[in-house]
Design a protein around this motif. Structure first.
Motif, PDB file in Angstrom:
ATOM      1  N   ARG A 345      -7.033  -8.183  -6.273  1.00 37.98           N
ATOM      2  CA  ARG A 345      -6.543  -7.487  -5.079  1.00 37.98           C
ATOM      3  C   ARG A 345      -5.025  -7.335  -5.104  1.00 37.98           C
ATOM      4  O   ARG A 345      -4.482  -6.363  -4.581  1.00 37.98           O
ATOM      5  N   SER A 346      -4.340  -8.315  -5.699  1.00 29.49           N
ATOM      6  CA  SER A 346      -2.877  -8.285  -5.707  1.00 29.49           C
ATOM      7  C   SER A 346      -2.326  -7.105  -6.505  1.00 29.49           C
ATOM      8  O   SER A 346      -1.173  -6.713  -6.337  1.00 29.49           O
ATOM      9  N   GLU A 347      -3.144  -6.535  -7.394  1.00 34.84           N
ATOM     10  CA  GLU A 347      -2.689  -5.426  -8.220  1.00 34.84           C
ATOM     11  C   GLU A 347      -3.106  -4.069  -7.672  1.00 34.84           C
ATOM     12  O   GLU A 347      -2.940  -3.045  -8.340  1.00 34.84           O
ATOM     13  N   LEU A 348      -3.669  -4.060  -6.463  1.00 35.10           N
ATOM     14  CA  LEU A 348      -4.159  -2.825  -5.884  1.00 35.10           C
ATOM     15  C   LEU A 348      -3.339  -2.441  -4.658  1.00 35.10           C
ATOM     16  O   LEU A 348      -2.777  -3.306  -3.974  1.00 35.10           O
ATOM     17  N   PRO A 349      -3.263  -1.146  -4.351  1.00 35.92           N
ATOM     18  CA  PRO A 349      -2.555  -0.728  -3.141  1.00 35.92           C
ATOM     19  C   PRO A 349      -3.295  -1.191  -1.890  1.00 35.92           C
ATOM     20  O   PRO A 349      -4.520  -1.354  -1.901  1.00 35.92           O
ATOM     21  N   SER A 350      -2.571  -1.393  -0.834  1.00 33.47           N
ATOM     22  CA  SER A 350      -3.163  -1.826   0.431  1.00 33.47           C
ATOM     23  C   SER A 350      -3.682  -0.618   1.199  1.00 33.47           C
ATOM     24  O   SER A 350      -2.930   0.333   1.453  1.00 33.47           O
ATOM     25  N   PRO A 351      -4.966  -0.623   1.586  1.00 28.33           N
ATOM     26  CA  PRO A 351      -5.472   0.507   2.380  1.00 28.33           C
ATOM     27  C   PRO A 351      -4.780   0.618   3.733  1.00 28.33           C
ATOM     28  O   PRO A 351      -4.571   1.716   4.237  1.00 28.33           O
ATOM     29  N   ARG A 352      -4.401  -0.532   4.316  1.00 26.14           N
ATOM     30  CA  ARG A 352      -3.694  -0.491   5.600  1.00 26.14           C
ATOM     31  C   ARG A 352      -2.332   0.165   5.438  1.00 26.14           C
ATOM     32  O   ARG A 352      -1.916   0.983   6.271  1.00 26.14           O
ATOM     33  N   ALA A 353      -1.636  -0.202   4.361  1.00 31.96           N
ATOM     34  CA  ALA A 353      -0.323   0.403   4.127  1.00 31.96           C
ATOM     35  C   ALA A 353      -0.463   1.907   3.877  1.00 31.96           C
ATOM     36  O   ALA A 353       0.360   2.705   4.343  1.00 31.96           O
TER      37      ALA A 353
END
Length: 706
Positions: A345-353
């Motif tokens: 997850r740390s390497e993926l963009p945040s859907p909230r952002a």
């Protein structure tokens, strides 16, 4: 910043925003001329949609076709870098197409008065109209659609010489030309009417949203939601392509936009190139049945059937969700089979952002859906959606130039009030606001870039609409043949005669017909051809009206996945660096579970939220809906396991056969087949669980990401 996040910061959204100017039309003088013709085409369509320019419907359709001809021939020659002679021929054909439109306008009233008794000059311009439309379809889409439409036109002229029951009473040349080139039965029939109103507007709407960054928003949200899961890369493709389908009017265009990111991502994480292309092709074509746009077919279907638009969407929504659920399930099983896992997850963009950054892009789509479902016409809803998108894009750069947050809030509230005033005062307040925002953008930082983005969106929308509009024009000839000769009854009677002994065989025959006729043809003419030929036969067999049309529409779309043509798969080929034919075979595998959905809807119309059917009569409407959705999900799960050959572990041959038989009996909907199907499904699940008990789900083959 991680590699994925860096990639998302650069692609695919950033290049879209950087693509200003007329590069896609060519950088020479001819390219600049074509670019501004495309802008003028879009401006004309907006003016007619907003009733700033009021023309008779026939004249509006004629100018729409005239603009199509004016752009198609020079643009194709420009793209293929042909010599002077062909360029001169292209401009001559373009001028001929414009001349036909002007003739329709100048002679509008006289043509009405002499309808059915054309003058020699009318015949000349009618022949020119047919020649230019056929030529445009050939140079833009290849020979498939012109050959089919040409065969129907030849039937009008020579069908009287065929043996019974295929023959007709005979029509002279002047009568055929008058029927096809004038009035509202041939070239200027319902398809071109819808293209000149709803379709172009929604294509333009999608063009503005894409250039404003909607692709990046969809991809970031998809990555953040499922990028970490088993087979996350392929699940991103399914979700992002489904979301793009809500605004895209073309499945092939969906492949070449989202596929530029998703196919390499899938390959990077271990998926075979052919399977990666197949997943993207399947998901992108599924976008054509995803409301609200549905490849613009929803509007033609509503117009043809004489029903409200939301009735079409209501029928499509559950099958669309089930289609994507089946694709999601197939890639999940494939990932399990080969041990393909997602990223941390740390390497993926945040859907909230991503949503915080681009939430405003969802507003026009949300407003569009609300208006369509509350009874407003598609033309009104599309005009509002497009207007709101333009105001948001133009207003965004102005708001950034304001010195304080308070002023920005006041500005956005005021702009919202202006947008809402459309309901009471019409388009004038929005036009005034747009003009003021255009002037303001000239003087703010980044404003000229925003104006260039809007200008390019107008040109790109017109360019995207070309194959759809030309297809609608040439397919009108097929509809004109049906209304003139009644040939559809012959084929319909054959299907009905088969259906008297077996409805299932009639459905299979109709499915094959739709797939064959749909090869190499875009979504809209595909639906028009198949619904005109096969739809009435299914209706006569007792299939509800909208279910019969959705059945042929569904399988017409799947024609773009089936060999030998498989347009979507060959579009994915260069991106995946794999044979289009191999991609097609994988796409059929991914879509295999989806093939069962239309059949189940025929036997139980509640799957499309329609009344009727013995199940609804026996247990009630809402219980029938819940039951058929559950049964379809079970059938999809069984088909997926049988095709992929994996569940918790690799399936034995007999397990795959058992799963396939169980799924088939659930689809058949004959007496006691449901009971047999559920029993076999339980047997399959129990045996497989018992065989794999005591161990976690394990891949059949380990595959290392690239």
């Amino acid at each position: 910043m991680t590699n994925i996040q860096q990639g998302q910061a650069e692609s695919p959204a950033a290049p879209e925003l950087l693509e200003t100017g007329h590069g896609e039309f060519g950088t020479d003088q001819m390219g600049r001329i074509l670019f501004w013709i495309a802008v003028a085409f879009s401006a004309y369509q907006i003016a007619t949609a907003a009733h700033v320019l009021n023309l008779p419907s026939q004249v509006q359709r004629a100018y729409h076709v005239g603009f199509l001809m004016l752009l198609v021939f020079p643009l194709v020659v420009q793209a293929r870098d042909k010599g002077r002679a062909l360029k001169a021929l292209a401009w001559a054909l373009a001028a001929a197409g414009v001349a036909v439109a002007l003739y329709q306008h100048i002679e509008y009233k006289p043509l009405l008065l002499r309808a059915g008794d054309p003058l020699p000059l009318d015949i000349v311009f009618g022949v020119v109209a047919l020649v230019t439309v056929f030529a445009a379809a050939y140079v833009l889409m290849g020979p498939a659609l012109p050959i089919i439409s040409g065969a129907f036109l030849a039937y009008c002229l020579f069908g009287e010489y065929l043996p019974a029951p295929l023959n007709h009473r005979g029509y002279d040349f002047a009568q055929v030309i008058d029927h096809m080139a004038y009035g509202t039965e041939g070239i200027y029939g319902i398809p071109i009417y819808v293209s000149a109103t709803y379709i172009f507007l929604f294509i333009l709407f999608g063009s503005f949203l894409e250039r404003a960054g909607m692709i990046r928003l969809f991809t970031d949200v998809s990555l953040g939601l499922v990028g970490h899961a088993r087979g996350g890369a392929a699940k991103v493709s399914v979700i992002s392509s489904g979301l793009m389908g809500t605004i895209s009017g073309s499945g092939v265009a969906n492949v070449v936009t989202t596929g530029q990111f998703t196919i390499p991502l899938m390959k990077r994480f271990g998926y075979r190139a052919a399977f990666a292309g197949g997943v993207e092709s399947t998901a992108s074509m599924g976008g054509q049945i995803m409301p609200p746009v549905m490849g613009a077919v929803a509007f033609i279907m509503a117009e043809t059937l004489g029903i409200e638009y939301y009735e079409v969407v209501k029928a499509a929504i559950i099958p669309a969700l089930l289609y994507f659920a089946s694709a999601f399930w197939m890639v999940h099983l494939e990932a399990g089979k080969y041990g393909l896992f997602g990223l941390p997850r740390s390497e993926l963009p945040s859907p909230r952002a991503a949503l915080r950054r681009g939430w405003y892009l969802i507003l026009p789509l949300a407003v569009l859906v609300y208006l369509l479902f509350t009874g407003y016409t598609p033309l009104f809803a599309g005009t509002i959606g497009l207007s709101l998108t333009v105001l948001l894009i133009l207003g965004g750069s102005v708001a950034l130039g304001l010195p304080s947050q308070v002023l920005r809030i006041i500005f956005w509230v005021g702009l919202g009030v202006v947008a809402a005033s459309f309901f009471r005062f019409g388009i004038q307040p929005i036009l005034i606001a747009a003009v003021l925002l255009i002037l303001a953008n000239v003087f703010v930082d980044g404003g000229r870039r925003t104006l260039a983005l809007c200008r390019d969106s107008l040109a790109e929308g017109a360019k995207t609409a070309l194959p759809v509009g030309v297809a609608c024009a040439v397919v009108g000839i097929i509809i004109g043949t049906m209304t003139l000769t009644g040939v559809a009854n012959t084929f319909g009677q054959f299907i009905v005669s088969v259906g008297e002994t077996s409805l299932f065989l009639s459905l299979v025959l109709t499915m094959i017909t739709c797939i064959v006729l749909g090869m190499g043809i875009p979504t809209i003419p595909n639906y028009i051809i198949t619904s005109t030929i096969a739809g009435p036969a299914l209706l006569e067999l007792g299939v509800p009206l909208i279910v019969s049309h959705m059945f042929v529409f569904y399988f017409g779309i799947l024609a773009d996945l089936t060999p030998p043509v498989a347009l979507a798969c060959f579009a994915a080929g260069p991106i995946a660096k794999e044979s289009g034919l191999k991609i097609s075979m994988e796409a059929i595998k991914v879509a295999a579970a989806g093939f069962v959905i239309p059949f189940m809807a025929v036997y139980t119309p509640a799957l499309m939220l329609q009344d009727g059917g013995p199940l609804a009569e026996a247990i009630g409407y809402y219980p029938a809906v819940a039951y058929i959705v559950f049964k379809t999900l079970v059938a999809i799960a069984l088909w997926g396991a049988a095709v992929i050959g994996f569940l918790r572990a690799r399936l034995a041959i007999w397990e795959r056969l058992l799963a396939a038989v169980a799924a088939f009996t659930l689809v058949a909907a004959l007496p006691i087949t449901d009971e047999i199907g559920f029993a076999l499904a339980a047997l399959f699940a129990g045996v497989h669980w018992y065989r794999t008990r005591g161990r976690a789900a394990e891949p059949a083959v380990e595959r290392t990401p690239e």
